[in-house]
Each structure stands twice: as C-alpha cells, then as structure tokens.
Design a protein around this motif. Structure first.
Motif, short mmCIF file in Angstrom:
data_model
loop_
_atom_site.label_atom_id
_atom_site.label_comp_id
_atom_site.label_asym_id
_atom_site.label_seq_id
_atom_site.Cartn_x
_atom_site.Cartn_y
_atom_site.Cartn_z
N LEU A 154 -14.87 -9.46 7.70
CA LEU A 154 -14.93 -10.90 7.99
C LEU A 154 -16.29 -11.35 8.53
N GLN A 155 -16.97 -10.49 9.29
CA GLN A 155 -18.26 -10.88 9.86
C GLN A 155 -19.36 -10.87 8.80
N ARG A 156 -19.43 -9.79 8.02
CA ARG A 156 -20.50 -9.65 7.03
C ARG A 156 -20.16 -10.31 5.69
N LYS A 157 -18.89 -10.65 5.51
CA LYS A 157 -18.39 -11.22 4.25
C LYS A 157 -18.70 -10.30 3.07
N THR A 158 -18.42 -9.01 3.27
CA THR A 158 -18.61 -8.01 2.23
C THR A 158 -17.28 -7.34 1.92
N SER A 159 -17.18 -6.85 0.69
CA SER A 159 -15.93 -6.18 0.30
C SER A 159 -16.24 -4.84 -0.33
N ARG A 160 -15.24 -3.98 -0.32
CA ARG A 160 -15.34 -2.69 -0.99
C ARG A 160 -13.94 -2.26 -1.40
N SER A 161 -13.89 -1.37 -2.37
CA SER A 161 -12.59 -0.85 -2.80
C SER A 161 -12.64 0.66 -2.77
N VAL A 162 -11.49 1.26 -2.53
CA VAL A 162 -11.36 2.71 -2.49
C VAL A 162 -10.21 3.09 -3.41
N GLU A 163 -10.48 4.00 -4.34
CA GLU A 163 -9.42 4.50 -5.21
C GLU A 163 -8.85 5.77 -4.59
N ILE A 164 -7.54 5.83 -4.48
CA ILE A 164 -6.87 7.02 -3.96
C ILE A 164 -6.16 7.69 -5.13
N GLN A 165 -6.47 8.95 -5.34
CA GLN A 165 -5.89 9.69 -6.46
C GLN A 165 -4.82 10.65 -5.97
N GLY A 166 -3.86 10.92 -6.85
CA GLY A 166 -2.83 11.90 -6.55
C GLY A 166 -1.72 11.41 -5.65
N ILE A 167 -1.59 10.11 -5.47
CA ILE A 167 -0.54 9.57 -4.61
C ILE A 167 0.78 9.57 -5.38
N ARG A 168 1.83 10.00 -4.70
CA ARG A 168 3.16 10.08 -5.32
C ARG A 168 4.16 9.29 -4.50
N GLY A 169 5.30 9.04 -5.09
CA GLY A 169 6.34 8.29 -4.42
C GLY A 169 6.51 6.93 -5.06
N LYS A 170 7.23 6.05 -4.36
CA LYS A 170 7.48 4.72 -4.90
C LYS A 170 6.90 3.64 -3.99
N LYS A 171 7.27 3.66 -2.72
CA LYS A 171 6.85 2.62 -1.79
C LYS A 171 5.72 3.15 -0.92
N VAL A 172 4.83 2.24 -0.49
CA VAL A 172 3.68 2.61 0.31
C VAL A 172 3.91 2.15 1.75
N TYR A 173 3.73 3.05 2.70
CA TYR A 173 3.80 2.73 4.12
C TYR A 173 2.41 2.96 4.69
N THR A 174 1.84 1.94 5.31
CA THR A 174 0.47 2.02 5.77
C THR A 174 0.40 1.82 7.28
N PHE A 175 -0.39 2.66 7.93
CA PHE A 175 -0.60 2.56 9.36
C PHE A 175 -2.11 2.49 9.59
N LEU A 176 -2.58 1.39 10.15
CA LEU A 176 -4.01 1.22 10.38
C LEU A 176 -4.39 1.69 11.77
N ASP A 177 -5.63 2.12 11.90
CA ASP A 177 -6.18 2.56 13.18
C ASP A 177 -5.37 3.69 13.80
N HIS A 178 -4.82 4.55 12.95
CA HIS A 178 -4.06 5.71 13.42
C HIS A 178 -5.03 6.80 13.86
N ILE A 179 -4.76 7.41 14.99
CA ILE A 179 -5.61 8.48 15.49
C ILE A 179 -4.75 9.72 15.66
N GLU A 180 -5.24 10.82 15.14
CA GLU A 180 -4.53 12.10 15.20
C GLU A 180 -5.33 13.05 16.08
N ASP A 181 -4.65 13.75 16.95
CA ASP A 181 -5.32 14.74 17.80
C ASP A 181 -5.24 16.09 17.09
N VAL A 182 -6.37 16.55 16.54
CA VAL A 182 -6.36 17.79 15.76
C VAL A 182 -6.15 19.02 16.64
#
Length: 185
Positions: A154-182
């Motif tokens: 929104l600040q820079r008014k720029t866009s980008r797209s990312v293609e994700i390959q190998g995704i399976r299933g039917k419905k997509v569940y998305t969680f943004l800003d998720h952090i995992e403790d490795v």
C-alpha cells in the motif's frame, strides 16, 4: 478459570469474522432492533464493554457483505475487492479507514494493480488479508493449477505474484504473519 457471559445491550447478529486492534475486537453485524441496519460491533477486551460504529449512508461501503475488516496502521479499515478482466487483468481495492471512531468518520482510498491474465482465472474466488507491514495478500480460496498468491504494498503501490507448485487438497487455509520456533522441531 471460568467462563462468564457479558451482556451486550443491543441485540445483533454477527455477519463476519473480526479483527482485533489494540485490545478491541471489531466485527460486522446486523442490528436486530433497527431493521437489520449494518453496524460494526466493538468489544473492548480489557473493560469488557461493547460499543458500536453505526455506518452512515455516505460510507455504507465499509460494511458491505463482501468487505473484509483489517488493521491498517492501527486503525480499523474495511477492504473491498473488485476485479476486471481483459488481456491484462486488474484488481482494485476500495479501502475505508475509520479516521475518527467518536465521530464515526471514514475516509475512502482506492488502489489498483495489474496482474497478468495467465495468473488469474475468472472462476476463482479470492480471499483478502493484510500483513502486519500493511501489504495486501490476495489468494484463491480453493486449490487451482497454477496456484498464485498476489501481494500489493500500500505504501509503495507495487505488486508481485508468487506461484506455489505442488499444492494439494481442495480448500486453502491461510495464516499470515505466522512465526514458528525451529528450536522446538
């Protein structure tokens, strides 16, 4: 620990998921006493009190059924997506930002960005979210091939797209800003 009921005072029917901003939970609802008028319910988690944002006619787009409530720079905002198709597709967003909750004043901003026509399909339903860095994320609700996620800054008014390959299933569940403790893996 025990559960308790907090009395609301205004009968309403929630009509969408909500967003929490600085300890206040906001969600769209229909007021059952005022002929199903649209409003946004605000529940302050600390004080355990309800408040309401009644939407005036001039800013009724903020609570349209197709909008998504988001946190925009610490303010409540409502995002509506529109698509148009041609050789180059474009996606535009109307964003309503609650500038003054006490006076219930909204400002409207429109953003538009191009997307290659081979990356977007007319029959695909999209969900809209926003990251903590105020980047809009647009992703299909259902798995498709190819599968693209779109980002708009929104600040820079720029866009980008990312293609994700190998995704399976039917419905997509998305969680943004998720952090995992490795360390726990």
């Amino acid at each position: 620990m025990s559960w308790r009921t907090i009395e609301c005072g205004t009968p309403h029917s929630p009509s969408s998921g909500g967003v929490c901003i600085s300890g206040v939970l906001y969600y769209k609802a229909a007021d059952q006493l005022l002929s199903k008028a649209s409003m946004i319910v605000c529940f302050d988690v600390r004080s355990e009190k309800y408040n309401y944002v009644r939407v005036r006619e001039s800013s009724i787009g903020a609570v349209d059924t197709t909008t998504t409530l988001i946190n925009y720079k610490g303010k409540l905002a409502s995002l509506m997506m529109e698509r148009s198709y041609s050789f180059w597709s474009s996606i535009s967003f109307d964003m309503w930002v609650l500038q003054n909750p006490d006076k219930q004043e909204w400002s409207k901003h429109t953003y538009k960005f191009p997307i290659l026509s081979n990356e977007v399909r007319e029959d695909t339903l999209y969900s809209v979210r926003v990251t903590g860095t105020n980047e809009i994320v647009l992703f299909p609700k259902y798995v498709s091939d190819p599968f693209y996620i779109f980002y708009y800054n929104l600040q820079r008014k720029t866009s980008r797209s990312v293609e994700i390959q190998g995704i399976r299933g039917k419905k997509v569940y998305t969680f943004l800003d998720h952090i995992e403790d490795v360390k726990l893996m």
